[in-house]
Design a protein around this motif. Structure first.
Motif, short mmCIF file in Angstrom:
data_model
loop_
_atom_site.label_atom_id
_atom_site.label_comp_id
_atom_site.label_asym_id
_atom_site.label_seq_id
_atom_site.Cartn_x
_atom_site.Cartn_y
_atom_site.Cartn_z
N GLN A 187 0.84 -1.19 0.00
CA GLN A 187 0.00 0.00 0.00
C GLN A 187 0.88 1.25 0.00
O GLN A 187 1.01 1.94 1.00
CB GLN A 187 -0.94 -0.03 1.22
CG GLN A 187 -1.94 -1.18 1.18
CD GLN A 187 -2.78 -1.25 2.44
OE1 GLN A 187 -2.53 -0.56 3.40
NE2 GLN A 187 -3.78 -2.11 2.43
N TRP A 212 3.45 5.06 -12.15
CA TRP A 212 2.49 5.42 -11.11
C TRP A 212 1.73 6.67 -11.56
O TRP A 212 2.30 7.57 -12.19
CB TRP A 212 3.20 5.76 -9.80
CG TRP A 212 3.72 4.59 -9.05
CD1 TRP A 212 3.01 3.59 -8.46
CD2 TRP A 212 5.11 4.31 -8.75
NE1 TRP A 212 3.85 2.70 -7.83
CE2 TRP A 212 5.15 3.12 -8.00
CE3 TRP A 212 6.31 4.96 -9.06
CZ2 TRP A 212 6.33 2.56 -7.53
CZ3 TRP A 212 7.50 4.41 -8.61
CH2 TRP A 212 7.51 3.23 -7.86
N LYS A 213 0.47 6.75 -11.22
CA LYS A 213 -0.33 7.94 -11.50
C LYS A 213 -0.68 8.62 -10.18
O LYS A 213 -1.29 8.02 -9.30
CB LYS A 213 -1.62 7.58 -12.26
CG LYS A 213 -2.48 8.79 -12.59
CD LYS A 213 -3.62 8.43 -13.53
CE LYS A 213 -4.65 7.57 -12.87
NZ LYS A 213 -5.84 7.36 -13.75
N GLU A 273 -2.54 15.77 -12.81
CA GLU A 273 -2.18 14.36 -12.82
C GLU A 273 -0.70 14.23 -13.18
O GLU A 273 -0.25 14.81 -14.17
CB GLU A 273 -3.04 13.62 -13.84
CG GLU A 273 -2.79 12.12 -13.91
CD GLU A 273 -3.71 11.44 -14.90
OE1 GLU A 273 -4.90 11.23 -14.56
OE2 GLU A 273 -3.26 11.16 -16.03
N ALA A 327 -3.09 7.26 -7.40
CA ALA A 327 -4.35 6.89 -8.07
C ALA A 327 -4.19 5.68 -8.98
O ALA A 327 -4.93 5.52 -9.94
CB ALA A 327 -4.87 8.09 -8.87
N GLY A 328 -3.19 4.82 -8.71
CA GLY A 328 -3.04 3.60 -9.49
C GLY A 328 -1.83 3.63 -10.39
O GLY A 328 -0.91 4.43 -10.22
N GLU A 329 -1.85 2.73 -11.37
CA GLU A 329 -0.75 2.61 -12.32
C GLU A 329 -1.29 2.60 -13.74
O GLU A 329 -2.43 2.19 -13.97
CB GLU A 329 0.04 1.32 -12.07
CG GLU A 329 0.71 1.25 -10.71
CD GLU A 329 1.48 -0.04 -10.50
OE1 GLU A 329 1.71 -0.77 -11.50
OE2 GLU A 329 1.86 -0.34 -9.36
N VAL A 330 -0.48 3.05 -14.68
CA VAL A 330 -0.87 3.07 -16.09
C VAL A 330 0.33 2.64 -16.94
O VAL A 330 1.47 2.67 -16.48
CB VAL A 330 -1.33 4.48 -16.55
CG1 VAL A 330 -2.58 4.90 -15.81
CG2 VAL A 330 -0.21 5.50 -16.34
#
Length: 224
Positions: free
Chosen positions: A26, A154-155, A171, A143-146
């Protein structure tokens, strides 16, 4: 068959390992920014920042060469090529000072970093090399991964800490394999992108703070 009996110490060890695994998975925005700063602080680097910003007057382009020498005695330099009104200007930031060179007047303005007023573009670019600047500009969360052409990223999503900004949210994409910013996008209250900064041609470089603090020998120097 005898049922295995787990001793309390073994149970505690298993629980501890599970908790450790859960917490390490986390990550937070702060964790990511620490990785970025540690990576950028390893050695001098340079990159080109390409930007686009939309307003009622149309779209404006920006192109800035960025050079950074990390460390207490280091510096960050921004050489402006676009927009045209800033072409030939440069800004150098150290821990203590801010230098602004104005091409039109061939003048260098030197002042304490603490009292220097950077414009929005300078402040945003400074944040690319100093994550503390990001933290003063934005309240960020992971806010997650892209996926990106450079690899997984990482975002981080955020909102400005100060009122009156030209954007309502931002962002930031951070490359995972070599933690550093890839891009920053700015959106209005309706979610429309009103600005972007893309960090291109990033590479490690042989630079010294003295290289970054240079200016034309015939420039007039103004100290504030």
């Amino acid at each position: 068959m005898q049922t295995p009996t787990f001793r309390p110490a073994l149970l505690a060890l298993i629980a501890g390992l599970a908790l450790s695994s859960s917490s390490s998975a986390q990550s937070t925005a702060a964790d990511v920014l620490k990785l970025v700063q540690a990576n950028l602080d390893k050695a001098p680097w340079q990159a080109t920042v390409i930007g686009k910003f939309s307003s009622s007057g149309g779209t404006q382009e920006a192109e800035i060469g960025v050079q950074s020498v990390p460390g207490t005695d280091g510096a960050l330099r921004m050489d402006f090529k676009k927009p045209a009104a800033m072409g030939g200007n440069f800004t150098v930031l150290t821990k203590k000072d801010a230098w602004s060179y104005l091409f039109v007047s061939n003048q260098v303005v030197m002042q304490p970093r603490a009292s220097a007023k950077l414009n929005d573009l300078e402040g945003q670019i400074a944040g690319l090399g100093d994550t503390n600047s990001f933290s003063t500009l934005l309240t960020l969360k992971l806010a997650g991964e892209v996926g990106t052409p450079d690899g997984a990223a990482w975002k981080l999503s955020g909102v400005p800490k100060k009122a009156g900004q030209t954007f309502a949210s931002a962002e930031v994409l951070i490359l995972k394999s070599d933690p550093r910013p890839l891009s920053v996008s700015f959106k209005d209250a309706g979610g429309k992108v009103v600005g972007t900064l893309d960090i291109q041609s990033f590479k490690r470089a042989t630079l010294s703070a003295k290289d970054l603090l240079s200016y034309p020998s015939d420039a007039a120097v103004v100290k504030k």
